[in-house]
Scaffold this motif. Structure first.
Motif, PDB file in Angstrom:
ATOM      1  N   ASP A  73     117.009  83.099   6.902  1.00  0.00           N
ATOM      2  CA  ASP A  73     116.946  83.086   8.434  1.00  0.00           C
ATOM      3  C   ASP A  73     117.695  81.795   8.557  1.00  0.00           C
ATOM      4  O   ASP A  73     117.526  80.769   8.854  1.00  0.00           O
ATOM      5  CB  ASP A  73     115.598  82.985   8.783  1.00  0.00           C
ATOM      6  CG  ASP A  73     115.572  83.313  10.457  1.00  0.00           C
ATOM      7  OD1 ASP A  73     116.580  82.847  11.088  1.00  0.00           O
ATOM      8  OD2 ASP A  73     114.411  83.542  10.965  1.00  0.00           O
ATOM      9  N   ILE A  74     118.967  82.328   9.150  1.00  0.00           N
ATOM     10  CA  ILE A  74     120.154  81.286   9.613  1.00  0.00           C
ATOM     11  C   ILE A  74     119.786  80.372  10.721  1.00  0.00           C
ATOM     12  O   ILE A  74     119.536  79.092  10.668  1.00  0.00           O
ATOM     13  CB  ILE A  74     121.447  81.859   9.776  1.00  0.00           C
ATOM     14  CG1 ILE A  74     121.881  82.468   8.391  1.00  0.00           C
ATOM     15  CG2 ILE A  74     122.446  80.998  10.174  1.00  0.00           C
ATOM     16  CD1 ILE A  74     123.380  82.830   8.446  1.00  0.00           C
ATOM     17  N   PRO A  75     119.450  81.001  11.943  1.00  0.00           N
ATOM     18  CA  PRO A  75     118.814  80.182  13.055  1.00  0.00           C
ATOM     19  C   PRO A  75     117.770  79.302  12.955  1.00  0.00           C
ATOM     20  O   PRO A  75     117.711  78.412  13.095  1.00  0.00           O
ATOM     21  CB  PRO A  75     118.736  81.263  14.219  1.00  0.00           C
ATOM     22  CG  PRO A  75     119.588  82.383  13.837  1.00  0.00           C
ATOM     23  CD  PRO A  75     119.267  82.581  12.101  1.00  0.00           C
ATOM     24  N   ALA A  76     116.646  79.881  11.905  1.00  0.00           N
ATOM     25  CA  ALA A  76     115.404  79.178  11.790  1.00  0.00           C
ATOM     26  C   ALA A  76     115.687  77.973  10.780  1.00  0.00           C
ATOM     27  O   ALA A  76     115.328  76.905  10.942  1.00  0.00           O
ATOM     28  CB  ALA A  76     114.361  80.212  11.102  1.00  0.00           C
ATOM     29  N   SER A  77     116.841  78.053   9.889  1.00  0.00           N
ATOM     30  CA  SER A  77     117.071  77.203   9.076  1.00  0.00           C
ATOM     31  C   SER A  77     117.956  75.845   9.619  1.00  0.00           C
ATOM     32  O   SER A  77     117.569  74.824   9.493  1.00  0.00           O
ATOM     33  CB  SER A  77     118.005  77.764   7.777  1.00  0.00           C
ATOM     34  OG  SER A  77     117.115  78.500   7.031  1.00  0.00           O
ATOM     35  N   LEU A  78     118.717  76.245  10.803  1.00  0.00           N
ATOM     36  CA  LEU A  78     119.499  75.363  11.335  1.00  0.00           C
ATOM     37  C   LEU A  78     118.549  74.436  12.318  1.00  0.00           C
ATOM     38  O   LEU A  78     118.484  73.563  12.274  1.00  0.00           O
ATOM     39  CB  LEU A  78     120.455  76.159  12.361  1.00  0.00           C
ATOM     40  CG  LEU A  78     121.710  77.067  11.725  1.00  0.00           C
ATOM     41  CD1 LEU A  78     122.537  77.396  12.666  1.00  0.00           C
ATOM     42  CD2 LEU A  78     122.040  76.094  10.471  1.00  0.00           C
ATOM     43  N   ALA A  79     117.510  75.179  12.901  1.00  0.00           N
ATOM     44  CA  ALA A  79     116.326  74.455  13.557  1.00  0.00           C
ATOM     45  C   ALA A  79     115.788  73.364  12.703  1.00  0.00           C
ATOM     46  O   ALA A  79     115.408  72.428  13.032  1.00  0.00           O
ATOM     47  CB  ALA A  79     115.577  75.322  14.162  1.00  0.00           C
ATOM     48  N   ARG A  80     115.420  73.775  11.125  1.00  0.00           N
ATOM     49  CA  ARG A  80     114.677  73.088  10.565  1.00  0.00           C
ATOM     50  C   ARG A  80     115.413  71.866   9.926  1.00  0.00           C
ATOM     51  O   ARG A  80     114.911  70.765  10.061  1.00  0.00           O
ATOM     52  CB  ARG A  80     113.909  74.061   9.373  1.00  0.00           C
ATOM     53  CG  ARG A  80     113.128  74.799   9.526  1.00  0.00           C
ATOM     54  CD  ARG A  80     112.361  75.287   8.454  1.00  0.00           C
ATOM     55  NE  ARG A  80     111.339  76.296   8.545  1.00  0.00           N
ATOM     56  CZ  ARG A  80     110.735  77.208   7.600  1.00  0.00           C
ATOM     57  NH1 ARG A  80     110.903  76.718   6.383  1.00  0.00           N
ATOM     58  NH2 ARG A  80     109.614  78.025   7.827  1.00  0.00           N
ATOM     59  N   ILE A  81     116.637  72.276   9.793  1.00  0.00           N
ATOM     60  CA  ILE A  81     117.662  71.045   9.301  1.00  0.00           C
ATOM     61  C   ILE A  81     117.753  70.008  10.432  1.00  0.00           C
ATOM     62  O   ILE A  81     117.721  68.886  10.226  1.00  0.00           O
ATOM     63  CB  ILE A  81     118.970  71.676   9.017  1.00  0.00           C
ATOM     64  CG1 ILE A  81     118.712  72.451   7.677  1.00  0.00           C
ATOM     65  CG2 ILE A  81     119.971  70.481   8.633  1.00  0.00           C
ATOM     66  CD1 ILE A  81     120.172  73.442   7.436  1.00  0.00           C
ATOM     67  N   GLU A  82     117.868  70.455  11.625  1.00  0.00           N
ATOM     68  CA  GLU A  82     118.158  69.468  12.659  1.00  0.00           C
ATOM     69  C   GLU A  82     116.827  68.623  12.942  1.00  0.00           C
ATOM     70  O   GLU A  82     116.867  67.486  13.035  1.00  0.00           O
ATOM     71  CB  GLU A  82     118.385  70.383  14.044  1.00  0.00           C
ATOM     72  CG  GLU A  82     118.355  69.538  15.064  1.00  0.00           C
ATOM     73  CD  GLU A  82     118.611  70.202  16.537  1.00  0.00           C
ATOM     74  OE1 GLU A  82     118.693  69.551  17.654  1.00  0.00           O
ATOM     75  OE2 GLU A  82     118.655  71.490  16.586  1.00  0.00           O
ATOM     76  N   GLU A  83     115.770  69.212  12.706  1.00  0.00           N
ATOM     77  CA  GLU A  83     114.506  68.650  12.895  1.00  0.00           C
ATOM     78  C   GLU A  83     114.332  67.378  11.773  1.00  0.00           C
ATOM     79  O   GLU A  83     113.785  66.587  12.100  1.00  0.00           O
ATOM     80  CB  GLU A  83     113.326  69.574  13.046  1.00  0.00           C
ATOM     81  CG  GLU A  83     111.808  68.965  12.911  1.00  0.00           C
ATOM     82  CD  GLU A  83     110.719  69.881  12.840  1.00  0.00           C
ATOM     83  OE1 GLU A  83     109.607  69.513  12.886  1.00  0.00           O
ATOM     84  OE2 GLU A  83     110.985  71.226  12.645  1.00  0.00           O
ATOM     85  N   ILE A  85     125.750  73.735   7.547  1.00  0.00           N
ATOM     86  CA  ILE A  85     124.573  72.962   7.874  1.00  0.00           C
ATOM     87  C   ILE A  85     125.202  71.525   8.910  1.00  0.00           C
ATOM     88  O   ILE A  85     124.363  70.938   9.260  1.00  0.00           O
ATOM     89  CB  ILE A  85     124.381  72.327   6.570  1.00  0.00           C
ATOM     90  CG1 ILE A  85     125.398  71.220   6.044  1.00  0.00           C
ATOM     91  CG2 ILE A  85     123.727  73.289   5.432  1.00  0.00           C
ATOM     92  CD1 ILE A  85     125.249  70.496   4.809  1.00  0.00           C
ATOM     93  N   THR A  86     126.455  71.630   9.029  1.00  0.00           N
ATOM     94  CA  THR A  86     127.121  70.514   9.978  1.00  0.00           C
ATOM     95  C   THR A  86     126.557  70.825  11.231  1.00  0.00           C
ATOM     96  O   THR A  86     126.447  69.664  12.112  1.00  0.00           O
ATOM     97  CB  THR A  86     128.635  70.298   9.941  1.00  0.00           C
ATOM     98  OG1 THR A  86     128.945  70.529   8.545  1.00  0.00           O
ATOM     99  CG2 THR A  86     129.269  69.337  10.612  1.00  0.00           C
ATOM    100  N   LEU A  87     126.415  72.115  11.561  1.00  0.00           N
ATOM    101  CA  LEU A  87     126.073  72.216  13.199  1.00  0.00           C
ATOM    102  C   LEU A  87     124.541  71.487  13.368  1.00  0.00           C
ATOM    103  O   LEU A  87     124.654  70.792  14.419  1.00  0.00           O
ATOM    104  CB  LEU A  87     126.043  73.784  13.455  1.00  0.00           C
ATOM    105  CG  LEU A  87     125.516  74.046  14.924  1.00  0.00           C
ATOM    106  CD1 LEU A  87     126.532  73.420  16.012  1.00  0.00           C
ATOM    107  CD2 LEU A  87     125.623  75.670  15.070  1.00  0.00           C
ATOM    108  N   PRO A  88     123.610  71.922  12.584  1.00  0.00           N
ATOM    109  CA  PRO A  88     122.393  71.069  13.259  1.00  0.00           C
ATOM    110  C   PRO A  88     122.488  69.649  12.967  1.00  0.00           C
ATOM    111  O   PRO A  88     121.862  68.954  13.518  1.00  0.00           O
ATOM    112  CB  PRO A  88     121.325  71.979  12.204  1.00  0.00           C
ATOM    113  CG  PRO A  88     122.292  72.179  11.174  1.00  0.00           C
ATOM    114  CD  PRO A  88     123.536  72.589  11.480  1.00  0.00           C
ATOM    115  N   LEU A  89     123.398  69.197  11.924  1.00  0.00           N
ATOM    116  CA  LEU A  89     123.427  67.697  11.846  1.00  0.00           C
ATOM    117  C   LEU A  89     124.099  67.142  13.009  1.00  0.00           C
ATOM    118  O   LEU A  89     123.646  65.958  13.471  1.00  0.00           O
ATOM    119  CB  LEU A  89     124.171  67.405  10.558  1.00  0.00           C
ATOM    120  CG  LEU A  89     123.382  67.934   9.202  1.00  0.00           C
ATOM    121  CD1 LEU A  89     124.412  67.626   8.017  1.00  0.00           C
ATOM    122  CD2 LEU A  89     122.135  67.441   8.993  1.00  0.00           C
ATOM    123  N   LEU A  90     125.144  67.817  13.489  1.00  0.00           N
ATOM    124  CA  LEU A  90     125.882  67.342  14.607  1.00  0.00           C
ATOM    125  C   LEU A  90     124.901  67.404  15.882  1.00  0.00           C
ATOM    126  O   LEU A  90     124.967  66.264  16.844  1.00  0.00           O
ATOM    127  CB  LEU A  90     127.050  67.975  15.037  1.00  0.00           C
ATOM    128  CG  LEU A  90     128.275  67.936  13.924  1.00  0.00           C
ATOM    129  CD1 LEU A  90     129.441  68.495  14.367  1.00  0.00           C
ATOM    130  CD2 LEU A  90     128.564  66.270  14.443  1.00  0.00           C
TER     131      LEU A  90
END
Length: 298
Positions: A85-95, A112-117
Motif C-alpha cells: 500500500d503506497i499511500p499508507a506506506s508514505l503516511a507511516r514513513i512521514e510519521e 520515500i523522499t516525498l514523506p521525508l520532505l
C-alpha cells in the motif's frame, strides 16, 4: 577500545548506536520499493548500504579531517511500511520521520523522499531548497496510472509546496522524457543540469552553481544512485547510460559545505543487480560524505 578490523565492523551504519530518536543525527533504512517502474529490489538497499559502509569506518575524511563517527549519531534500523500500500506506506514513513532532528535515509525507491520532505517542511514551517542528483526528472504527475510511483515524487513535492522550486537544482539528468515534462519543470523555476553539462564542466563549477541556486536557506539533499553511470552503479532499477562517474559526484558533494542542509536520502540501490558491492559502496560513500559535511561544521 580498539577499532575492529574492517570485515568485523558493526552492522549499524558507521557503528552508530542503535535506536535513539533523540540523537542529533539519525540514519534509517526505508525499504519501500512497490512504486518502481522497472526492476524492483530496492527494499534490500538499506542492508546492502550498511554492509558496504564498513569500508568507511577506518579513518577520517582525507581532505577535511572530519570524523562523522564523532557526531551524536544513531542508526534507527528500518522504518515500517504498509505492505503493498503506497499511500499508507508514505503516511507511516512521514510519521516515523517526524520529530527527528536530522535524518539521513537509506532507500528504498525514490518515492520515500516525498514523506521525508513532508515531515521536514512541516517541522521547519515552510518549503526547503533541494539538491537532486538523478538521471530522471521525477516530475511526472503519475506513472502508469499510479500517482505515487517513484517517478512522480517531485511533482508532488513542488505542487504541495514542500520545496521552493527556484531553490531546486537537478544534476545528471539524461533519461528519455516528454518535452512537456521539461517545460513544466523549468516553468516552475527548477534548474536542470544534464549529465553532459556536468561532463563538460568541473565539480568545482557545478558545486558553485548549486550553491548559487540553493542559497542560504534550509535545504535537502536527495541522491538517486542512477545519476551515476551504470559502470559505477549497476545495481539500480532504472539504469541510464552516460551518467556521472563517482569521482564527479563525490567532487561536487565535497564542495557543498556552505549549504544549510537539514536532511538527506540516498535511494534506488537494488543489490540483486549489483556487482562486487559497487553500487552499495557508492551509496554508502555519498551518505558518509554528507555526514562528513555535517561533522566539518562542528
Amino acid at each position: 577500545m580498539p577499532v575492529p578490523v574492517t570485515f568485523a565492523a558493526p552492522h549499524a551504519f558507521l557503528g552508530a548506536r542503535p535506536d535513539d530518536r533523540g540523537a542529533a543525527f539519525c540514519v534509517a533504512g526505508v525499504p519501500l520499493d512497490i512504486g518502481t517502474t522497472n526492476r524492483a529490489g530496492t527494499r534490500d538497499g538499506p542492508r546492502a548500504i550498511r554492509a558496504a559502509a564498513r569500508m568507511l569506518t577506518d579513518g577520517r575524511h582525507p581532505e577535511t579531517g572530519a570524523d562523522p563517527t564523532a557526531l551524536d549519531l544513531s542508526d534507527l534500523g528500518e522504518f515500517e511500511i504498509a505492505l503493498g500500500d503506497i499511500p499508507a506506506s508514505l503516511a507511516r514513513i512521514e510519521e516515523q520521520a517526524a520529530g527527528l532532528n536530522h535524518l539521513v535515509a537509506l532507500g528504498g525507491e525514490h518515492g520515500i523522499t516525498l514523506p521525508l520532505l513532508r515531515a521536514l517542511a512541516r517541522r521547519l514551517g515552510g518549503p526547503v531548497g533541494l539538491v537532486h542528483f538523478d538521471a530522471h526528472l521525477d516530475t511526472s504527475e503519475e506513472n502508469f496510472g499510479q500517482r505515487f510511483a517513484h517517478g512522480s515524487v517531485f511533482w508532488h513535492a513542488i505542487t504541495e509546496g514542500l520545496v521552493a522550486p527556484r531553490r531546486m537544482i537537478q544534476i545528471g539528468i539524461r533519461a528519455p522524457a516528454w518535452p512537456e515534462m521539461f517545460d513544466w519543470t523549468r516553468g516552475q523555476g527548477v534548474t536542470i543540469l544534464s549529465a553532459q553539462q556536468v561532463h563538460e564542466s568541473t565539480p568545482a563549477a557545478i558545486a558553485a552553481q548549486v550553491r548559487e541556486v540553493v542559497g542560504e536557506g534550509p535545504a535537502y539533499l536527495s541522491f538517486d544512485v542512477d545519476c551515476l553511470d551504470p559502470a559505477f552503479a549497476p545495481g539500480t532499477g532504472t539504469p541510464e547510460v552516460g551518467g556521472l562517474a563517482t569521482w564527479q559526484a563525490q567532487g561536487i558533494l565535497r564542495r557543498l559545505g556552505g549549504l544549510d542542509l537539514r536532511g538527506a536520502d540516498v535511494v534506488e540501490v537494488a543489490p540483486a543487480f549489483d556487482v562486487a558491492e559497487i553500487t552499495a559502496l557508492a551509496a554508502a560513500t555519498v551518505a558518509w560524505e554528507y555526514l562528513c559535511l555535517q561533522a566539518a561544521k562542528r
